[in-house]
Enzyme design. Structure first.
Site, PDB file in Angstrom:
ATOM      1  N   TRP A 123      43.367  -5.073  64.115  1.00  0.00           N
ATOM      2  CA  TRP A 123      43.583  -4.324  65.351  1.00  0.00           C
ATOM      3  C   TRP A 123      44.328  -5.150  66.385  1.00  0.00           C
ATOM      4  O   TRP A 123      45.225  -4.654  67.075  1.00  0.00           O
ATOM      5  CB  TRP A 123      42.270  -3.794  65.923  1.00  0.00           C
ATOM      6  CG  TRP A 123      41.621  -2.808  65.004  1.00  0.00           C
ATOM      7  CD1 TRP A 123      40.413  -2.937  64.388  1.00  0.00           C
ATOM      8  CD2 TRP A 123      42.139  -1.547  64.555  1.00  0.00           C
ATOM      9  NE1 TRP A 123      40.157  -1.845  63.597  1.00  0.00           N
ATOM     10  CE2 TRP A 123      41.197  -0.983  63.680  1.00  0.00           C
ATOM     11  CE3 TRP A 123      43.324  -0.850  64.806  1.00  0.00           C
ATOM     12  CZ2 TRP A 123      41.394   0.255  63.058  1.00  0.00           C
ATOM     13  CZ3 TRP A 123      43.525   0.380  64.193  1.00  0.00           C
ATOM     14  CH2 TRP A 123      42.566   0.917  63.335  1.00  0.00           C
ATOM     15  N   LYS A 147      33.686   5.434  67.616  1.00  0.00           N
ATOM     16  CA  LYS A 147      32.799   4.480  66.942  1.00  0.00           C
ATOM     17  C   LYS A 147      31.387   4.534  67.540  1.00  0.00           C
ATOM     18  O   LYS A 147      30.407   4.489  66.840  1.00  0.00           O
ATOM     19  CB  LYS A 147      33.343   3.052  67.057  1.00  0.00           C
ATOM     20  CG  LYS A 147      34.829   2.903  66.757  1.00  0.00           C
ATOM     21  CD  LYS A 147      35.133   2.835  65.269  1.00  0.00           C
ATOM     22  CE  LYS A 147      36.592   3.079  64.937  1.00  0.00           C
ATOM     23  NZ  LYS A 147      37.559   2.119  65.427  1.00  0.00           N
ATOM     24  N   ASP A 160      40.026  -4.782  74.069  1.00  0.00           N
ATOM     25  CA  ASP A 160      39.777  -3.620  73.211  1.00  0.00           C
ATOM     26  C   ASP A 160      38.307  -3.675  72.769  1.00  0.00           C
ATOM     27  O   ASP A 160      37.928  -4.527  71.985  1.00  0.00           O
ATOM     28  CB  ASP A 160      40.721  -3.694  72.002  1.00  0.00           C
ATOM     29  CG  ASP A 160      40.494  -2.561  70.995  1.00  0.00           C
ATOM     30  OD1 ASP A 160      39.591  -1.730  71.209  1.00  0.00           O
ATOM     31  OD2 ASP A 160      41.239  -2.515  69.995  1.00  0.00           O
TER      32      ASP A 160
HETATM   33  C1  LIG Z   1      39.152   2.024  65.398  1.00  0.00           C
HETATM   34  C2  LIG Z   1      39.758   0.979  66.254  1.00  0.00           C
HETATM   35  C3  LIG Z   1      41.013   1.153  66.886  1.00  0.00           C
HETATM   36  C4  LIG Z   1      41.910   2.346  66.620  1.00  0.00           C
HETATM   37  O1  LIG Z   1      41.499   3.471  67.212  1.00  0.00           O
HETATM   38  P1  LIG Z   1      42.311   4.867  67.062  1.00  0.00           P
HETATM   39  O2  LIG Z   1      41.559   5.725  68.006  1.00  0.00           O
HETATM   40  O3  LIG Z   1      42.199   5.283  65.636  1.00  0.00           O
HETATM   41  O4  LIG Z   1      43.706   4.631  67.487  1.00  0.00           O
HETATM   42  C5  LIG Z   1      41.471   0.167  67.718  1.00  0.00           C
HETATM   43  N1  LIG Z   1      40.754  -0.952  67.923  1.00  0.00           N
HETATM   44  C6  LIG Z   1      39.561  -1.179  67.319  1.00  0.00           C
HETATM   45  C7  LIG Z   1      38.816  -2.428  67.589  1.00  0.00           C
HETATM   46  C8  LIG Z   1      39.030  -0.213  66.465  1.00  0.00           C
HETATM   47  O5  LIG Z   1      37.852  -0.424  65.865  1.00  0.00           O
END
Ligand SMILES: *Cc1c(COP(=O)(O)O)cnc(C)c1O
Length: 357
Positions: free
Chosen positions: A101, A192, A168
């Site tokens: 990511w 998540k 993030d």
């Molecule tokens: C799942 C995830 C993403 C991507 O998210 P999307 O909504 O599918 O774009 C980005 N960063 C992390 C840490 C993730 O776990």
């Protein structure tokens, strides 16, 4: 009704109570005779929900007053680009590469400007969180990924920086206490730990938003969301509604601290099996960098991992295969995954070892 032992990495388990409440009021939200998804985002009913959701977020995360909570579409992946487009206003931006990511975030930043790797855990297949982070002069911001969903590592504490910090938190938001004041901007895709896919919660210092690049399309400016209370255009109302319910559920569990304690106990059940397996299960993350949300491990061979996942599936465990890019096994133990599911998985792992070693 039998619910699966859901260890999916994302989208993932939501609290049963949240799903049941949403189901119960799906046809009639707040006595309007309409579903939440059938009404104007300018209605007083929606407005109350919107304001309450922001307030709950502020309360549960103890967000300081000089921060704004925003709801933006496009997923975590849009934030990779949006953060850089807004805030890479100096020579370059710094990225800590802790896996897939963060690498994607850095690649997006490079579409628009310069970005460099300030630290990386690539040398050991992203099994740890790097401690030494080298920030160069004229750095616009540093970008971190608090939890590495795919590799199963997580910052236990956050380093201090003298440049703005963007983080993030897509896969560990509200799973533990975080000092929001250490960050200038936090973003987290909802799917998540919070709600269905379709919204990202962005928490940003208002003064930081004011420093952003102004030469951008309206919908790519955080300022648009700040100035319009995330209601410049139609927000993803159902996702925000579900976040509202999840936040109330977290509050009812005793808040973030209680949730964190529970998460530790849940993860420990599974990490203990790994640690006491005499190497039958090999944890991917170094113990000092272990994630409480995504527990990654390997068995002796890919064939055995396949067998473990298949037998697990037959026994009712969903989502225990590793990410398609890295293989192995992974149990995602997000907030809504019950203790009981983790205990059952731990038991299954012990039995599988006994039968197969
Ligand atoms: C799942 C995830 C993403 C991507 O998210 P999307 O909504 O599918 O774009 C980005 N960063 C992390 C840490 C993730 O776990």
């Amino acid at each position: 009704m039998k619910r699966a032992y859901n260890f999916n990495a994302g989208p993932s388990a939501l609290p049963l109570e949240v799903l049941q409440e949403a189901q119960a009021e799906f046809l009639n939200f707040a006595d309007t005779g309409m579903s939440i998804i059938e009404m104007s985002h300018r209605s007083k009913e929606y407005d109350a929900l919107h304001a309450e959701t922001k307030a709950l977020m502020k309360e549960l995360m103890e967000i300081p007053d000089d921060y704004e909570v925003m709801f933006i579409q496009g997923g975590g992946s849009l934030q990779f680009f949006m953060t850089a487009a807004n805030f890479n206003t100096k020579k370059h931006a710094a990225y800590v590469n802790t896996g897939v990511w963060s690498k994607k975030a850095m690649a997006e930043a490079k579409v628009y400007g310069e970005a460099y790797e300030a630290a990386s855990s690539a040398d050991k297949n992203h099994s740890y969180i790097p401690q030494e982070i080298n920030i160069l002069p004229e750095t616009s911001f540093v970008h971190l990924t608090s939890n590495n969903t795919i590799y199963g590592t997580e910052y236990q504490t956050f380093p201090e920086f003298d440049v703005p910090v963007i983080c993030d938190m897509s896969s560990d938001i509200l799973s533990r206490k975080v000092d929001v004041s250490k960050f200038d901007l936090i973003y987290a895709g909802a799917q998540k730990n919070l709600a269905p896919a379709g919204v990202v919660v962005v928490i940003a210092k208002k003064a930081f938003i004011e420093t952003a690049n102004t030469n951008l399309p309206t919908m790519l400016k955080y300022k648009t969301f700040l100035d319009n209370d995330s209601l410049y255009n139609t927000p993803p109302v159902f996702c925000i509604y579900m976040i509202n319910k999840t936040l109330k559920w977290i509050k009812a569990q005793g808040g973030v601290e209680a949730i964190a304690k529970n998460n530790q106990a849940k993860a420990k059940l599974i990490y203990d099996v790994i640690d006491n397996s005499n190497g039958f299960y090999k944890g991917h993350a170094e113990p000092g960098s272990r994630s409480l949300m995504n527990i990654t491990f390997n068995l002796a061979t890919p064939e055995m991992e396949k067998d473990f996942v298949a037998k697990g599936k037959a026994a009712g465990f969903v989502g225990i295969g590793g990410h398609r890019l890295v293989g192995g096994c992974r149990a995602s133990t997000y907030n809504a995954v019950p203790m009981e599911a983790c205990a059952a998985l731990a038991e299954f792992m012990k039995e599988y070892q006994k039968a197969n070693q």
